[in-house]
Design an enzyme around this catalytic site. Structure first.
Site, PDB file in Angstrom:
ATOM      1  N   CYS A   1      22.723  29.867   4.085  1.00  0.00           N
ATOM      2  CA  CYS A   1      23.327  28.529   4.121  1.00  0.00           C
ATOM      3  C   CYS A   1      24.777  28.612   4.605  1.00  0.00           C
ATOM      4  O   CYS A   1      25.013  28.792   5.789  1.00  0.00           O
ATOM      5  CB  CYS A   1      23.187  27.853   2.762  1.00  0.00           C
ATOM      6  SG  CYS A   1      23.206  26.066   2.897  1.00  0.00           S
TER       7      CYS A   1
ATOM      8  N   HIS B   1      17.637  28.119   1.539  1.00  0.00           N
ATOM      9  CA  HIS B   1      17.850  29.055   0.423  1.00  0.00           C
ATOM     10  C   HIS B   1      16.548  29.792   0.092  1.00  0.00           C
ATOM     11  O   HIS B   1      15.807  29.365  -0.802  1.00  0.00           O
ATOM     12  CB  HIS B   1      18.350  28.301  -0.802  1.00  0.00           C
ATOM     13  CG  HIS B   1      19.741  27.811  -0.666  1.00  0.00           C
ATOM     14  ND1 HIS B   1      20.838  28.587  -0.989  1.00  0.00           N
ATOM     15  CD2 HIS B   1      20.232  26.647  -0.205  1.00  0.00           C
ATOM     16  CE1 HIS B   1      21.944  27.913  -0.749  1.00  0.00           C
ATOM     17  NE2 HIS B   1      21.615  26.725  -0.266  1.00  0.00           N
TER      18      HIS B   1
ATOM     19  N   GLU C   1      16.102  32.417  -1.481  1.00  0.00           N
ATOM     20  CA  GLU C   1      16.084  33.019  -2.823  1.00  0.00           C
ATOM     21  C   GLU C   1      15.370  32.132  -3.839  1.00  0.00           C
ATOM     22  O   GLU C   1      14.870  32.615  -4.853  1.00  0.00           O
ATOM     23  CB  GLU C   1      17.516  33.332  -3.291  1.00  0.00           C
ATOM     24  CG  GLU C   1      18.404  32.140  -3.646  1.00  0.00           C
ATOM     25  CD  GLU C   1      19.137  31.521  -2.446  1.00  0.00           C
ATOM     26  OE1 GLU C   1      18.659  31.701  -1.302  1.00  0.00           O
ATOM     27  OE2 GLU C   1      20.164  30.850  -2.666  1.00  0.00           O
TER      28      GLU C   1
HETATM   29  N1  GLN Z   1      28.913  23.760   2.292  1.00  0.00           N
HETATM   30  C1  GLN Z   1      27.860  23.897   3.233  1.00  0.00           C
HETATM   31  C2  GLN Z   1      27.143  22.597   3.494  1.00  0.00           C
HETATM   32  O1  GLN Z   1      27.224  21.671   2.725  1.00  0.00           O
HETATM   33  C3  GLN Z   1      26.849  24.948   2.774  1.00  0.00           C
HETATM   34  C4  GLN Z   1      26.106  24.564   1.548  1.00  0.00           C
HETATM   35  C5  GLN Z   1      25.404  25.720   0.896  1.00  0.00           C
HETATM   36  O2  GLN Z   1      25.721  26.870   1.168  1.00  0.00           O
HETATM   37  N2  GLN Z   1      24.475  25.427   0.008  1.00  0.00           N
HETATM   38  O3  GLN Z   1      26.483  22.473   4.492  1.00  0.00           O
END
Ligand code: GLN
Length: 541
Positions: free
Chosen positions: A379, A513, A515
């Site tokens: 992410c 994600h 994970e």
């Molecule tokens: N801050 C980034 C976004 O909002 C990544 C978010 C995250 O890593 N879950 O896109």
């Protein structure tokens, strides 16, 4: 008929109520029952989505896009049952629903009160959205005696009356501390905790007593007598070396047997061979790799709970122990990087928010890219890797993310429109922060011949998301020419989901994600592959 097991905790917090619930769920499942696990959280936030990971630990995202308590991650990993929006509720959500109904006039002029309106809403939540589950295990957050928890305790007290004793069970988790100067385990805190529970009308049926050593017969008798619980229902919950041993240990102490006895149901002993196998693998690894996790919330392990677990699963799949070094990304900004990464076989930059520490994460991605160290960006970790590639591979010196403010080359920008199934989602800058990210499972199409296509062995995948910003496809051509491939896209080809650098031993960034979907019995392929790459790296250094 679905039976309900209510799990409360006392004496102190952090006794591992979530893990205990998950382990009991796994044991009942191993006896052939269908289970569902739920959590009631007494805090006022509508969900944990807006809370700092330092306050609350990781936010666990479900398939259907709910931002929930991290205990739901334990439930999923131990039982394999995907959690849903309807498996986690907070005081804030209950109140906001009740108040919305009141505003609509649904209560026909009644005075709205904690009892019955709030408690009814809680009861409805606990008993709704179920089909043919044999058991619902419902954990109540916090410890008995907390003011915030009272409506929840009142609701579950009433549920025994509504559903009958034969269909409900109260399980209470307490602490039996060892006092070294006295050389004894002490039962008094447990007695007090049960008294507290009795004062709100709940008599526990089973006590699960956390202790660092076997609780002797005499102490168990004492607890049974003072707490009105049968002696066999006072179960020692002993400290174990790995969490995968928890179900085995509880079974040995008779927990699932007591639950079956309480409900008067006979079932053959559970088949726990898969747990035995996993404990065997975890306790006898054939090697070790060391992974640096470069993030902002490295001071609190719970902030990256699923990530730590998924790395372990990758280790299980490869028969190695995964050592993790939690590195504060800000150290990459001071320049002295190498001393912190001695003997590291892989670098992982996890999800994150905000500008602080971001330059350090960008530096970590550069370090991994230039030195051919396996890099896994998740992410925010993908977004930082793209900014790094834009700046240092594609020559865009001003590349950045609009998350940090306006910039000249916004290679990462705010997502204002996207499709969720057939529905168009629209967001704008300055809108509400709670529950408005791109959340939950979305499909992604992988490019044939790419590394990730090989890893997944599939063209279509689905992964869980939680982000507000996205990689800007305006810069796709420039980045691809410079050597960073966009190997996974949303099926409509609009949102970049995965980037990779083919000319590197293992460099993958994912917008989702992974994970969250990894399980000990089904390690996530990306983690399995990342750890395999780290093993290769360990042979080089
Ligand atoms: N801050 C980034 C976004 O909002 C990544 C978010 C995250 O890593 N879950 O896109």
């Amino acid at each position: 008929m679905t039976r309900f097991i209510f799990i409360t905790g006392g004496v102190v917090s952090s006794l591992g109520k979530g893990l205990a619930s998950a382990a009991l769920g796994a044991l009942l499942q191993a006896r052939g029952f269908k289970v569902r696990l739920r959590k009631l959280d007494p805090y006022i936030n509508v969900d944990p989505g807006t809370m700092s990971p330092y306050q609350h630990g990781e936010v666990f995202v479900t398939e259907d896009g709910a931002e929930t308590d991290l205990d739901l991650g334990h439930y999923e990993r131990f039982t394999g049952v995907s959690a849903r929006q309807s498996d986690n509720v907070t005081t804030g959500r209950i109140y906001s629903d009740v108040i919305a109904k009141e505003r609509r006039g649904d209560y026909l002029g009644a005075t709205i009160q904690v009892i019955p309106h709030i408690t009814n809403a809680i009861k409805e939540f606990v008993t709704s959205d179920l089909t043919d589950e044999d058991f619902v295990l419902c954990e109540i957050g916090g410890t008995v005696g907390d003011i915030e928890g009272l409506p929840f305790l009142e609701a579950i007290r009433q549920l025994r009356n509504d559903l009958g004793r034969d269909n409900t069970l109260y399980l209470h988790l307490t602490l039996v501390p060892y006092i070294p100067t006295a050389g004894e385990l002490k039962t008094k805190p447990t007695q007090h905790s049960v008294k507290e529970l009795l004062s709100v009308g709940i008599q526990p049926d089973i006590l699960l007593c956390r202790a660092d050593r076997q609780i002797p017969e005499a102490e168990r008798q004492k607890i049974a007598q003072f707490c009105n619980v049968r002696e066999e229902a006072v179960i020692s919950a002993l400290d174990v070396d790995t969490i995968y041993n928890v179900p085995l240990s509880y079974h040995k102490e008779g927990l699932d047997e007591q639950v079956c006895q309480h409900f008067k149901i006979a079932r053959p002993a559970p088949d726990l061979s898969r747990w035995e196998k996993i404990v065997e693998t975890v306790t006898k690894p054939e090697g070790e790799v060391s992974i640096a996790i470069v993030g902002k919330y490295t001071g609190l392990r719970d902030a990256y709970k699923s990530l730590a677990e998924a790395l372990d699963h990758g280790g299980i799949a490869n028969n190695v122990e995964v050592g993790t070094q939690w590195v504060d990304s800000e150290i990459f900004e001071s320049g002295d990087v190498v001393s912190h990464l001695e003997g590291i076989h892989g670098i992982l930059v996890p999800g994150g928010f905000g500008e602080r520490g971001s330059e350090g994460k960008i530096a970590a991605a550069r370090f991994a890219r230039e030195r051919n160290i396996p890099y896994f960006g998740i992410c925010f970790g993908m977004q930082m890797a793209v900014i790094e590639a834009a700046r240092n591979m594609a020559g865009m010196g001003k590349a950045s993310s609009t998350e940090f403010g306006p910039c000249k080359q916004p290679v990462v920008g705010l997502m204002t429109e996207w499709l969720q199934g057939k529905d168009l989602q629209i967001r704008e800058a300055g809108g509400n922060m709670g529950g408005t990210m791109r959340l939950g499972a979305y499909p992604c199409t992988l490019e044939k011949g790419s590394r990730v296509y090989d890893i997944y062995g599939n063209k279509e995948i689905s992964e869980r998301h939680r982000h507000r910003y996205e990689v800007n496809t305006t810069y796709r051509d420039a980045l691809e020419k410079a050597g960073m491939k966009f190997s996974g896209m949303s099926p409509d080809g609009i949102l970049p989901e995965i980037v990779e650098i083919p000319d590197h031993p293992w460099f993958v960034g994912v917008q989702f994600h992974p994970e969250l979907k990894s399980r000990p019995f089904e390690p996530h392929p990306l983690f399995t592959s990342f750890i395999a790459a780290a093993i290769d790296q360990s042979r080089l250094v």
